[in-house]
Motif scaffolding. Structure first.
Motif, PDB file in Angstrom:
ATOM      1  N   SER A  30      -9.971   5.956  -3.205  1.00  0.00           N
ATOM      2  CA  SER A  30      -8.601   6.214  -2.746  1.00  0.00           C
ATOM      3  C   SER A  30      -8.087   7.545  -3.286  1.00  0.00           C
ATOM      4  N   ILE A  31      -8.767   8.075  -4.321  1.00  0.00           N
ATOM      5  CA  ILE A  31      -8.407   9.385  -4.861  1.00  0.00           C
ATOM      6  C   ILE A  31      -8.490  10.449  -3.768  1.00  0.00           C
ATOM      7  N   LEU A  32      -9.396  10.240  -2.817  1.00  0.00           N
ATOM      8  CA  LEU A  32      -9.566  11.207  -1.735  1.00  0.00           C
ATOM      9  C   LEU A  32      -8.289  11.382  -0.932  1.00  0.00           C
ATOM     10  N   ASP A  33      -7.506  10.318  -0.794  1.00  0.00           N
ATOM     11  CA  ASP A  33      -6.257  10.401  -0.047  1.00  0.00           C
ATOM     12  C   ASP A  33      -5.270  11.351  -0.715  1.00  0.00           C
ATOM     13  N   ILE A  42      -2.351  11.860 -13.262  1.00  0.00           N
ATOM     14  CA  ILE A  42      -3.771  11.685 -13.541  1.00  0.00           C
ATOM     15  C   ILE A  42      -4.297  10.400 -12.897  1.00  0.00           C
ATOM     16  N   TYR A  43      -5.510  10.495 -12.379  1.00  0.00           N
ATOM     17  CA  TYR A  43      -6.190   9.337 -11.807  1.00  0.00           C
ATOM     18  C   TYR A  43      -7.399   8.997 -12.669  1.00  0.00           C
ATOM     19  N   HIS A  44      -7.556   7.710 -12.941  1.00  0.00           N
ATOM     20  CA  HIS A  44      -8.731   7.286 -13.699  1.00  0.00           C
ATOM     21  C   HIS A  44      -9.936   7.269 -12.767  1.00  0.00           C
ATOM     22  N   LEU A  45     -11.038   7.880 -13.202  1.00  0.00           N
ATOM     23  CA  LEU A  45     -12.236   7.969 -12.376  1.00  0.00           C
ATOM     24  C   LEU A  45     -13.446   7.479 -13.149  1.00  0.00           C
ATOM     25  N   ASP A  46     -14.034   6.398 -12.698  1.00  0.00           N
ATOM     26  CA  ASP A  46     -15.296   5.918 -13.228  1.00  0.00           C
ATOM     27  C   ASP A  46     -16.397   6.621 -12.448  1.00  0.00           C
TER      28      ASP A  46
END
Length: 354
Positions: free
Chosen positions: A109-112, A98-102
């Protein structure tokens, strides 16, 4: 669409469900976290996903979490984003990467990581005054994903984009005419994600969902907790038609589309009975009183209705024929009666003493 709640008993500390009401990670019990060694191994493999079916979910809310557990049981690699550090920890303990997304300041960097996935589900609602938080970075999305592995994209929208249709039967060819700001932003998001998909050479799926309910999020829990009604709930009081859909059937439709060889389209994801909220609430009250006599001690809803003026905005009956015919979806819960009965049947007790 994202709802910042956990599933089953974690949705509310005073509600408890039997195990079968809560999807299980990797078809295992969710009673406790995975061993640290298993989590490390899983995270290592997720850095460069190897499976043929890899789903990235932007917005691991109510729908996203239900879907994730089901996909894992079918051998999918699943990752996603959430807006809470606490939720992130809980989901990681259950085996997800899981990635934290504000939403206001997305970590780009989530795009990578997204570019390694074959399927992308977008379940992040637009923000008033801002719009879709990810589409603000559409150029970066395009440049990052264009050479990636993505071959399927689905955006979860809302039937609110149709606006007030005077009670007409509305199918996917009915011209959208949103009236509220958020509904207008929904329609803009549909267009934005569709444009991105076409740029990437993908035929997008747009799912227009009715009101979402399921275990932990239904009229049953509202009656049991006896919480004050929200302003939105009050406004829906006088609607003759309110389309809704059980979370299980949403997941069924998404999985059918994800495994389909057909081109993406707009689909209405709703059940067969657009019943008024008051009728649904009364049915839920009777179910609860029959199972636990004496539990309901106040008539909070009836008291609050007295201060609500008639508001018939948004009247429409939403047709789901395309979903059934083209995706082959046979609704597990075709109406609110079957859906609410199932939720109640899986509840062990209305309250749990700490």
């Amino acid at each position: 669409m994202e709802v910042d709640r956990m599933l089953g008993s974690a949705i509310h500390p005073h509600l408890r469900y039997r195990d079968e009401s809560v999807p299980k990670t990797s078809c295992r019990s969710m009673a406790g976290p995975l061993p640290a060694s298993s989590i490390l191994a899983m995270r290592s493999s997720l850095s460069e996903p190897q499976s043929e079916k890899r789903m990235f979910i932007l917005g691991m809310g109510f729908v996203g979490q239900f879907l994730s557990y089901k996909l894992q049981c079918q051998g999918w690699t699943v990752s996603g984003t959430c807006t809470s550090h606490m939720k992130k920890k809980k989901l990681e303990d259950r085996g997800f990467h899981i990635y934290h997304l504000d939403a206001l300041e997305p970590e780009l960097s989530i795009l990578d990581h997204m570019k390694h996935y074959t399927h992308l589900l977008v379940s992040i609602p637009p923000i008033a005054g801002i719009g879709d938080p990810m589409l603000q970075h559409e150029r970066l999305l395009r440049s990052s994903l264009v050479n990636g592995n993505l071959r399927w994209l689905c955006y979860l929208s809302s039937t609110s984009v149709y606006g007030d249709c005077g009670g007409e039967l509305v199918d996917e060819d009915y011209p959208p005419n949103p009236t509220s700001e958020l509904a207008k932003l929904r329609l803009a998001s549909e267009e934005g994600w569709s444009n991105l998909a076409h740029y990437l050479g993908i035929s997008p799926y747009i799912f227009r969902l009715g009101g979402i309910y399921g275990p932990g999020r239904s009229a049953i829990e509202t009656i049991i907790k006896q919480d004050p009604l929200s302003e939105a709930q009050k406004r829906r009081k006088y609607r003759k038609y309110t389309s809704r859909v059980h979370v299980e059937d949403i997941c069924q439709a998404i999985m059918a589309a994800a495994n389909s060889l057909s081109l993406g389209k707009v689909y209405n994801i709703v059940d067969e009975d657009p019943a008024p909220r008051e009728q649904v609430s009364e049915y839920a009250r009777k179910l609860v009183e029959n199972k636990w006599p004496g539990l309901i001690t106040q008539q909070a809803e009836e008291i609050e209705w007295s201060n609500v003026t008639s508001n018939k905005r948004g009247e429409k009956r939403v047709c789901n024929a395309r979903m059934k015919e083209q995706l082959g979806v046979q609704l597990a819960y075709p109406d609110y009666t079957t859906g609410l009965q199932s939720i109640l049947d899986k509840m062990e007790a209305p309250y749990v003493q700490s």
